[in-house]
Design a protein around this motif. Structure first.
Motif, PDB file in Angstrom:
ATOM      1  N   LEU A  56     -60.880  -9.559 -43.963  1.00 25.91           N
ATOM      2  CA  LEU A  56     -60.014 -10.696 -43.680  1.00 25.91           C
ATOM      3  C   LEU A  56     -60.419 -11.986 -44.395  1.00 25.91           C
ATOM      4  O   LEU A  56     -59.712 -12.991 -44.262  1.00 25.91           O
ATOM      5  CB  LEU A  56     -59.945 -10.938 -42.160  1.00 25.91           C
ATOM      6  CG  LEU A  56     -59.282  -9.834 -41.350  1.00 25.91           C
ATOM      7  CD1 LEU A  56     -59.224 -10.214 -39.874  1.00 25.91           C
ATOM      8  CD2 LEU A  56     -57.879  -9.530 -41.874  1.00 25.91           C
ATOM      9  N   ARG A  57     -61.541 -11.977 -45.127  1.00 23.20           N
ATOM     10  CA  ARG A  57     -61.932 -13.201 -45.843  1.00 23.20           C
ATOM     11  C   ARG A  57     -62.396 -12.995 -47.293  1.00 23.20           C
ATOM     12  O   ARG A  57     -62.416 -13.967 -48.059  1.00 23.20           O
ATOM     13  CB  ARG A  57     -63.023 -13.957 -45.072  1.00 23.20           C
ATOM     14  CG  ARG A  57     -62.556 -14.576 -43.752  1.00 23.20           C
ATOM     15  CD  ARG A  57     -61.454 -15.589 -43.947  1.00 23.20           C
ATOM     16  NE  ARG A  57     -61.006 -16.153 -42.676  1.00 23.20           N
ATOM     17  CZ  ARG A  57     -60.041 -15.673 -41.930  1.00 23.20           C
ATOM     18  NH1 ARG A  57     -59.389 -14.579 -42.327  1.00 23.20           N
ATOM     19  NH2 ARG A  57     -59.692 -16.239 -40.799  1.00 23.20           N
ATOM     20  N   PRO A  58     -62.822 -11.804 -47.736  1.00 24.50           N
ATOM     21  CA  PRO A  58     -63.272 -11.658 -49.116  1.00 24.50           C
ATOM     22  C   PRO A  58     -62.258 -12.092 -50.156  1.00 24.50           C
ATOM     23  O   PRO A  58     -62.644 -12.542 -51.245  1.00 24.50           O
ATOM     24  CB  PRO A  58     -63.578 -10.156 -49.226  1.00 24.50           C
ATOM     25  CG  PRO A  58     -63.999  -9.771 -47.857  1.00 24.50           C
ATOM     26  CD  PRO A  58     -63.111 -10.569 -46.951  1.00 24.50           C
ATOM     27  N   ALA A  59     -60.955 -11.989 -49.886  1.00 20.90           N
ATOM     28  CA  ALA A  59     -59.957 -12.464 -50.849  1.00 20.90           C
ATOM     29  C   ALA A  59     -60.129 -13.933 -51.151  1.00 20.90           C
ATOM     30  O   ALA A  59     -59.813 -14.403 -52.253  1.00 20.90           O
ATOM     31  CB  ALA A  59     -58.542 -12.206 -50.301  1.00 20.90           C
ATOM     32  N   ILE A  60     -60.661 -14.690 -50.186  1.00 20.98           N
ATOM     33  CA  ILE A  60     -60.829 -16.141 -50.346  1.00 20.98           C
ATOM     34  C   ILE A  60     -62.205 -16.467 -50.900  1.00 20.98           C
ATOM     35  O   ILE A  60     -62.335 -17.167 -51.901  1.00 20.98           O
ATOM     36  CB  ILE A  60     -60.625 -16.844 -48.993  1.00 20.98           C
ATOM     37  CG1 ILE A  60     -59.234 -16.511 -48.426  1.00 20.98           C
ATOM     38  CG2 ILE A  60     -60.793 -18.355 -49.130  1.00 20.98           C
ATOM     39  CD1 ILE A  60     -59.049 -16.909 -46.983  1.00 20.98           C
ATOM     40  N   THR A  61     -63.260 -15.960 -50.243  1.00 21.55           N
ATOM     41  CA  THR A  61     -64.606 -16.362 -50.641  1.00 21.55           C
ATOM     42  C   THR A  61     -65.054 -15.730 -51.956  1.00 21.55           C
ATOM     43  O   THR A  61     -65.871 -16.311 -52.674  1.00 21.55           O
ATOM     44  CB  THR A  61     -65.616 -16.032 -49.522  1.00 21.55           C
ATOM     45  OG1 THR A  61     -65.460 -14.664 -49.135  1.00 21.55           O
ATOM     46  CG2 THR A  61     -65.379 -16.906 -48.309  1.00 21.55           C
ATOM     47  N   SER A  62     -64.546 -14.537 -52.290  1.00 22.28           N
ATOM     48  CA  SER A  62     -64.893 -13.961 -53.595  1.00 22.28           C
ATOM     49  C   SER A  62     -64.276 -14.781 -54.720  1.00 22.28           C
ATOM     50  O   SER A  62     -64.892 -14.970 -55.783  1.00 22.28           O
ATOM     51  CB  SER A  62     -64.416 -12.510 -53.682  1.00 22.28           C
ATOM     52  OG  SER A  62     -63.001 -12.426 -53.614  1.00 22.28           O
ATOM     53  N   LEU A  63     -63.078 -15.302 -54.507  1.00 23.14           N
ATOM     54  CA  LEU A  63     -62.438 -16.145 -55.516  1.00 23.14           C
ATOM     55  C   LEU A  63     -63.180 -17.460 -55.676  1.00 23.14           C
ATOM     56  O   LEU A  63     -63.361 -17.956 -56.799  1.00 23.14           O
ATOM     57  CB  LEU A  63     -60.982 -16.398 -55.135  1.00 23.14           C
ATOM     58  CG  LEU A  63     -60.204 -17.352 -56.043  1.00 23.14           C
ATOM     59  CD1 LEU A  63     -60.150 -16.810 -57.465  1.00 23.14           C
ATOM     60  CD2 LEU A  63     -58.800 -17.579 -55.498  1.00 23.14           C
ATOM     61  N   GLY A  64     -63.621 -18.038 -54.561  1.00 17.92           N
ATOM     62  CA  GLY A  64     -64.361 -19.298 -54.645  1.00 17.92           C
ATOM     63  C   GLY A  64     -65.609 -19.173 -55.494  1.00 17.92           C
ATOM     64  O   GLY A  64     -65.971 -20.089 -56.234  1.00 17.92           O
ATOM     65  N   ALA A  65     -66.270 -18.014 -55.413  1.00 19.10           N
ATOM     66  CA  ALA A  65     -67.498 -17.814 -56.181  1.00 19.10           C
ATOM     67  C   ALA A  65     -67.239 -17.735 -57.681  1.00 19.10           C
ATOM     68  O   ALA A  65     -68.120 -18.050 -58.495  1.00 19.10           O
ATOM     69  CB  ALA A  65     -68.198 -16.534 -55.711  1.00 19.10           C
ATOM     70  N   LEU A  66     -66.021 -17.331 -58.090  1.00 18.37           N
ATOM     71  CA  LEU A  66     -65.693 -17.145 -59.512  1.00 18.37           C
ATOM     72  C   LEU A  66     -64.539 -18.036 -59.966  1.00 18.37           C
ATOM     73  O   LEU A  66     -63.892 -17.744 -60.972  1.00 18.37           O
ATOM     74  CB  LEU A  66     -65.333 -15.673 -59.774  1.00 18.37           C
ATOM     75  CG  LEU A  66     -66.454 -14.653 -59.577  1.00 18.37           C
ATOM     76  CD1 LEU A  66     -65.913 -13.237 -59.709  1.00 18.37           C
ATOM     77  CD2 LEU A  66     -67.588 -14.888 -60.577  1.00 18.37           C
ATOM     78  N   LEU A  67     -64.281 -19.118 -59.226  1.00 20.47           N
ATOM     79  CA  LEU A  67     -63.107 -19.939 -59.529  1.00 20.47           C
ATOM     80  C   LEU A  67     -63.156 -20.515 -60.941  1.00 20.47           C
ATOM     81  O   LEU A  67     -62.135 -20.563 -61.645  1.00 20.47           O
ATOM     82  CB  LEU A  67     -62.976 -21.069 -58.497  1.00 20.47           C
ATOM     83  CG  LEU A  67     -61.726 -21.929 -58.609  1.00 20.47           C
ATOM     84  CD1 LEU A  67     -60.458 -21.096 -58.515  1.00 20.47           C
ATOM     85  CD2 LEU A  67     -61.729 -23.019 -57.540  1.00 20.47           C
ATOM     86  N   ALA A 175     -67.992  -8.951 -37.618  1.00 20.53           N
ATOM     87  CA  ALA A 175     -67.657  -8.290 -38.870  1.00 20.53           C
ATOM     88  C   ALA A 175     -66.913  -9.225 -39.810  1.00 20.53           C
ATOM     89  O   ALA A 175     -67.135  -9.209 -41.032  1.00 20.53           O
ATOM     90  CB  ALA A 175     -66.805  -7.044 -38.587  1.00 20.53           C
ATOM     91  N   LEU A 176     -66.044 -10.073 -39.251  1.00 22.49           N
ATOM     92  CA  LEU A 176     -65.321 -11.039 -40.080  1.00 22.49           C
ATOM     93  C   LEU A 176     -66.291 -12.029 -40.729  1.00 22.49           C
ATOM     94  O   LEU A 176     -66.182 -12.334 -41.925  1.00 22.49           O
ATOM     95  CB  LEU A 176     -64.293 -11.765 -39.224  1.00 22.49           C
ATOM     96  CG  LEU A 176     -63.231 -12.599 -39.943  1.00 22.49           C
ATOM     97  CD1 LEU A 176     -61.958 -12.682 -39.093  1.00 22.49           C
ATOM     98  CD2 LEU A 176     -63.717 -14.014 -40.235  1.00 22.49           C
ATOM     99  N   ALA A 177     -67.242 -12.534 -39.927  1.00 22.40           N
ATOM    100  CA  ALA A 177     -68.238 -13.459 -40.475  1.00 22.40           C
ATOM    101  C   ALA A 177     -69.093 -12.788 -41.527  1.00 22.40           C
ATOM    102  O   ALA A 177     -69.443 -13.390 -42.555  1.00 22.40           O
ATOM    103  CB  ALA A 177     -69.110 -14.009 -39.339  1.00 22.40           C
ATOM    104  N   LEU A 178     -69.431 -11.515 -41.293  1.00 23.17           N
ATOM    105  CA  LEU A 178     -70.237 -10.776 -42.271  1.00 23.17           C
ATOM    106  C   LEU A 178     -69.481 -10.601 -43.576  1.00 23.17           C
ATOM    107  O   LEU A 178     -70.046 -10.778 -44.665  1.00 23.17           O
ATOM    108  CB  LEU A 178     -70.622  -9.416 -41.686  1.00 23.17           C
ATOM    109  CG  LEU A 178     -71.464  -8.505 -42.582  1.00 23.17           C
ATOM    110  CD1 LEU A 178     -72.798  -9.157 -42.911  1.00 23.17           C
ATOM    111  CD2 LEU A 178     -71.691  -7.152 -41.906  1.00 23.17           C
ATOM    112  N   GLY A 179     -68.190 -10.254 -43.492  1.00 20.63           N
ATOM    113  CA  GLY A 179     -67.387 -10.111 -44.698  1.00 20.63           C
ATOM    114  C   GLY A 179     -67.261 -11.414 -45.462  1.00 20.63           C
ATOM    115  O   GLY A 179     -67.294 -11.427 -46.710  1.00 20.63           O
ATOM    116  N   THR A 180     -67.138 -12.517 -44.725  1.00 18.20           N
ATOM    117  CA  THR A 180     -67.055 -13.837 -45.361  1.00 18.20           C
ATOM    118  C   THR A 180     -68.313 -14.150 -46.158  1.00 18.20           C
ATOM    119  O   THR A 180     -68.257 -14.536 -47.331  1.00 18.20           O
ATOM    120  CB  THR A 180     -66.836 -14.926 -44.293  1.00 18.20           C
ATOM    121  OG1 THR A 180     -65.665 -14.619 -43.536  1.00 18.20           O
ATOM    122  CG2 THR A 180     -66.683 -16.297 -44.930  1.00 18.20           C
TER     123      THR A 180
END
Length: 431
Positions: A56-67, A175-180
């Motif tokens: 529920l969050r990797p779509a956002i935080t993975s993009l932030g890391a490679l913006l 699990a959501l926090a872990l995925g983030t």
């Protein structure tokens, strides 16, 4: 403030699905048909909840890391990149409204399954669309899947685990926090291991979403009532308007204000530390610490909250941690950086508290669907201006005094909204 019995043993209130019980031997007595799902099926639902929450969050935080790499690779302007970072809460608000209607028509399990498919396809496709417009469209597809799944997670918990709302909310919140945190921490190293290909680094997160589809296929045909819930508890006729409930409005406000604080923290906290003289690497590590605080606390807080008749004191404590953390950022950002990061990580755990209260403020599964959609959709709309306003204040004031003052000021209405939302009442009573 009273303390309730353990949430796994308490007696359900009127209209709440009763817990299904089994004889000590684990076998159904002769002549009696089993009334609840089998243990293996509940374990499958539990696995589905955990896998869905991880996505529920990797779509956002993975993009932030490679913006920066994405901007260079797709030729994005700064304005388009700014739009991209503000798209998630907007999509959560707009698409989340669709979740109750879709759940009534197709069943909550089928909608979450479709949501996982949308996330997998969106994440796998977006790096290879060849342009900013295609990247935005594929991101919106993934965010649509996240939005409907966001809304329906409390519904799934209420349906299949009505006697363990706190425990199961804590499990998927953790699990959501872990995925983030995981997506923020490993996307760059994973990209480096793939010869520096940011496209492959982003697309790999689609694999995790594809895995999450598997357990939900078992729930695609499930459109019935909660296990053991009699037909008399199913609402007949038009449902009362949830906008008449003061608790629903308080919960929506609390959700929106905590989301505002979370997006401000994720977007701006590293820059605050860097402007105070902290190195870029350490600033990133401080943000990771803040996000990682949500992993253990996201499991503990829902369990504690579900055993209390009034969750207001927890909301006050979390907001107070935020106030102290922001005061520290203002007075000594570099000297006490690790302390402020820890305190703000605790304050960010208002999110699992909000999810828990969504499950507790309604007696029925149908009520949880409506409350979850209303509180989250309205809340995400409330959260949109916050990070943008912080950026404007920072740009025009030339420092962090005013932005930090705004962040601290928002903790006060969040505290009040949390107290009102935490009162021992349900939306059915108020509607």
């Amino acid at each position: 403030m009273g303390v309730m019995p353990d949430d796994e043993t308490r007696t359900p209130t009127l209209g709440e699905a009763p817990a299904t019980t089994a004889p000590p031997s684990g076998r159904t007595p002769p002549g009696q048909r089993p009334t609840g799902p089998s243990p293996w099926f509940l374990r499958l639902v539990m696995a589905g909840l955990v896998l869905a929450a991880l996505n529920l969050r990797p779509a956002i935080t993975s993009l932030g890391a490679l913006l920066e790499e994405v901007r260079d690779g797709l030729g994005m302007s700064g304005s388009v990149a700014g739009v991209l970072t503000s798209v998630p809460p907007l999509c959560f608000a707009l698409f989340g409204v669709m979740a109750p209607r879709l759940a009534r028509r197709f069943g909550a399990g089928a909608v979450v399954c479709a949501g996982m498919v949308a996330i997998a396809v969106g994440l796998a496709v977006r790096p290879f669309t060849g342009g900013a417009a295609g990247f935005l469209a594929a991101s919106a597809l993934a965010l649509m899947g996240i939005a409907v799944s966001n809304i329906l997670m409390p519904v799934i918990v209420k349906r299949w685990f009505p006697d363990r709302v706190g425990t199961m909310t804590g499990l998927y919140s953790m699990a959501l926090a872990l995925g983030t945190a995981l997506a923020a921490a490993v996307t760059v190293p994973m990209t480096d291991a793939l010869s520096g290909s940011w496209k492959a680094g982003l697309a790999l997160w689609g694999v995790l979403a594809a895995v999450a589809v598997l357990p939900w296929t078992a729930l695609v045909r499930d459109r019935g009532n909660a296990p053991g819930q009699p037909a008399a508890h199913r609402r007949k006729g038009p449902a009362p308007r949830i906008t008449r409930s003061r608790t629903a409005w308080a919960l929506a406000s609390f959700f929106g204000l905590q989301a505002t604080a979370a997006y401000i923290t994720m977007g701006w906290m590293p820059q605050i530390f860097r402007d105070a003289g902290v190195s870029a690497g350490t600033a990133g590590l401080l943000l990771a610490v803040t996000m990682a605080m949500g992993v253990p606390l996201a499991f503990v807080i829902p369990r504690v909250a579900s055993r209390m008749r009034n969750q207001g004191p927890i909301a006050v404590f979390l907001s107070a941690c935020g106030l102290v953390g922001y005061a520290g950022l203002y007075l000594a950002p570099a000297a006490g950086a690790w302390v402020w990061a820890l305190l703000l990580g605790v304050a960010n755990c208002a999110f699992p508290l909000a999810l828990t209260m969504i499950g507790l403020r309604s007696r029925t599964g149908a009520g949880v669907v409506r409350l979850s959609a209303f509180a989250q959709s309205t809340g995400y709309l409330i959260s949109i201006p916050g990070p943008l306003l912080v950026g404007v204040l920072y740009q025009h004031s030339g420092g962090w005094g005013l932005p930090i003052g705004l962040m601290a000021a928002l903790m006060l209405p969040q505290m009040i909204a949390g107290v009102l939302a935490g009162r021992d009442r349900t939306i059915e009573d108020e509607c």
